[in-house]
Design an enzyme around this catalytic site. Structure first.
Site: not given
Ligand code: G6P
Length: 605
Positions: A2, A27, A75, A101-102, A478, A482, A485, A501, A600
């Site tokens: 948020c 956010r 969010w 927020n929270g 990763e 990506k 996501e 396996h 994020k």
């Molecule tokens: C969220 C984001 C990810 C990120 C993760 C950790 O899940 O969508 O892209 O890697 O948080 O975030 P940070 O700010 O702790 O690296």
């Protein structure tokens, strides 16, 4: 999670708020709203489900004027993302507005009590209990009412409150981030710095348990009991332009292309002139540990898996890596001889923050690898190694991951040299190659055309498999993350040698398999595994080092990566995989920078 923006001053508050929310949309973006106090001291509200643009468009047709206001991008945690659940929430008399927020963890009993006392709830949110609670305590003094209400709630939150009868914003922080922006005859509050950059560089990062009272002529910070606290301001050196798209269609693409410069910033000044050492300003004593534990979330966690490989190899310390949300509840076995490394772009991820706190409670020395200065983790860790990636706006992390990898390279070399496990000769070789990484990553970006053709060919697929081994197993993880996501294509990653396996059962002539087969000690074994895929009619997309002609015989598609040392290769190899995700999502017309359901900075559990 948020985004919050509050403004009091001489400008039209709604303009500042909508502009700030746009910079914070990463956010959360399932609904948005704002409240503006007009010249008659009436609170006018506008809330819309959907992206911020829906709200901005509605605002253009029906502007709200006034120089004090609050805004929010949501969010959803409690209650669906619809107009009613969007923030702000107002009291029944329309005079009190709250944005949050929270999570208010005890909202259910509070809601039951307040309902019994005659309060009528309009939304399904936990936030709304705050409105009714503050209203119940309000007897003309807004600050006192907020303080009384906060004594009754628990959870992790940041709130901003305004009341029609006061030219004042009350902000309070319990875990979720809030930063105050200081101006001349105007003041700002926001969840994160980018919202403030066009207006001021002078900021105060609120700490847990801080309240701030913002009037246009000044800001006072107190504790929740009203005791005035001294909080020094900081000057932010990020430039506002760095947080803009700069001609790229998406932030993510811009951030992928910024990676060579980011590496210069992460490495800058840290590679010693003697060519065999790195300089890190850390207080930790490398001789005092017998173990390293790395904990983080998401992409930062994958950087930790690369870190594990590097530290074990170069510093000969046993390393464990664990996702933060597991680590914190597991009663981890750690003590003062354990170095706990937390990794985070935002420095606000609640799981990572709580993991750090758990590590400190157990007596470990804590080191944070971080991007955001002034963040919660930066204040609580014993040592901080900043990655200097600059503002990252795209929700899918790219340049921060690159910078985290560089930070782990530095840390591993530093530990290895200090512990006498890394020879000057190998250190010199690694450092020379690290100096070269901005150019290597620049060259890796040239794979975009090859990658675009692959994205075009396979954009309609529903599954992908990524394979990598050794230091590039995390690269495969990763790459898969990506892709899922931002393109919503299901993607799995496996250690190449583990494929036989289980996942080999999935191989058919329909599912693309991305195999990382760049130069490494296990190259031949990787090629054998690729042949196992081909023998089952699998579609092979090989990521291979420049000059590897032989690979063509084993792959349907080849992506070329610049040749480098195996220990450095994750930094180079991740680039085409980032581009593959980007090119696929862009072709599918998806919202690359703000993929569905994600945020994020995840500040709720
Ligand atoms: C969220 C984001 C990810 C990120 C993760 C950790 O899940 O969508 O892209 O890697 O948080 O975030 P940070 O700010 O702790 O690296």
């Amino acid at each position: 999670m948020c985004g919050i923006v509050g403004y009091v001053g001489h400008r039209q508050a709604a303009e500042v708020i909508l502009d700030g929310l746009k910079r914070l949309e990463y956010r959360g973006y399932d609904s948005a709203g704002l409240v503006i106090s007009d010249s008659e001291r009436v609170l006018n509200v506008m809330k819309r489900a959907g992206k911020l643009k829906v709200l901005s468009d509605a605002f253009r047709t029906q502007p709200l004027t006034g120089t004090l206001g609050l805004g929010h991008t949501r969010w959803a945690t409690h209650g669906k993302p619809n107009d009613i659940n969007a923030h702000p929430h107002l009291s029944e008399d329309g005079k009190l507005a709250v944005i949050h927020n929270g999570i208010i963890e005890n909202y259910l009993p509070l809601r039951a009590r307040l309902s019994a006392e005659g309060h009528t709830f309009a939304s399904e949110t936990d936030t709304e209990v705050l409105v009714h609670l503050i209203e119940a305590h309000y007897q003309g003094d807004l600050v006192a009412a907020v303080q009384a209400a906060l004594r009754e709630v628990h959870g992790a939150y940041a709130i901003v409150v305004s009341h029609a009868d006061h030219e004042l914003i009350v902000a309070a922080r319990a875990t979720s981030p809030l930063v105050i922006g200081l101006g001349q005859g105007e003041n700002f509050v926001a969840s994160d710095v980018p919202a403030l950059l066009p207006y001021t560089r002078e900021v105060i990062f609120l700490r847990d348990g801080d309240m701030a009272l913002l009037a246009k002529d000044g800001v006072t910070v107190t504790d929740f009991g009203g005791v005035v606290l001294r909080r020094d301001s900081a000057i932010i050196d990020w430039d506002a332009e760095a947080a803009e798209k700069g001609g790229y269609p998406h932030y993510m693409l811009k951030e992928i292309f910024e990676q060579p410069v980011v590496l210069q910033n992460t490495l800058g000044g840290r590679l010693a002139a003697n060519g065999t050492d790195v300089t890190l300003e850390l207080s930790l004593d490398p001789a005092s540990f017998n173990r390293v534990v790395i904990t983080a979330a998401g992409t930062a966690y994958y950087s930790g898996l690369v870190g594990e490989y590097l530290i074990e190899k170069l510093a000969r310390l046993p390393v464990e890596v664990e996702v933060a949300s597991e680590f914190r509840y597991r009663e981890p076995v750690i003590d003062s001889r354990t170095l706990v490394v937390v990794v985070s772009q935002s420095g606000e991820t609640i799981d990572t923050l709580e993991a750090l706190r758990e590590a400190k409670r157990q007596g470990a020395h804590t080191l944070a690898i971080l991007n955001a200065k002034g963040s919660s983790i930066s204040r609580e860790a014993d040592d901080v190694l900043y990655i200097h990636a600059g503002p990252e706006i795209g929700v899918a992390s790219t340049k921060a991951y690159m910078a985290m990898l560089a930070a782990f390279e530095l840390l591993a070399i530093w530990l290895g040299r200090a512990r006498g496990t890394l020879s000057a000769a190998l250190a010199a070789e690694l450092i020379a190659e690290l100096r070269h990484t901005p150019a290597l990553v620049e060259a890796a970006l040239k794979a975009r055309e090859q990658v675009a053709a692959i994205a075009e060919a396979f954009k309609g697929k529903s599954d992908y498999l990524f394979l990598g081994r050794g230091v590039n197993f995390p690269t495969a993880l990763e790459g898969a993350l990506k892709l899922k996501e931002i393109s919503y294509i299901h993607a799995e990653a496996y250690a190449t040698g583990e494929m036989k396996h289980g996942p080999i059962a999935l191989i058919d002539d329909d599912m693309p398999v991305v195999a990382i087969a760049t130069a490494s000690a296990l190259y031949d074994k990787t090629v054998s595994n690729i042949q196992e895929v081909r023998a089952r009619d699998g579609i092979v997309i090989a990521l291979a080092s420049e000059g590897d002609e032989a690979i063509k015989a084993h792959a349907d598609y080849v992506i070329t990566a610049p040749r480098t040392m195996e220990l450095i290769s994750p930094m180079v190899n991740v680039v085409p995989l980032q581009l593959l995700a980007y090119e696929t999502a862009a072709r599918l017309g998806l919202d690359v920078d703000q993929p569905r359901n994600l945020a994020k900075s995840v500040t709720v559990e």
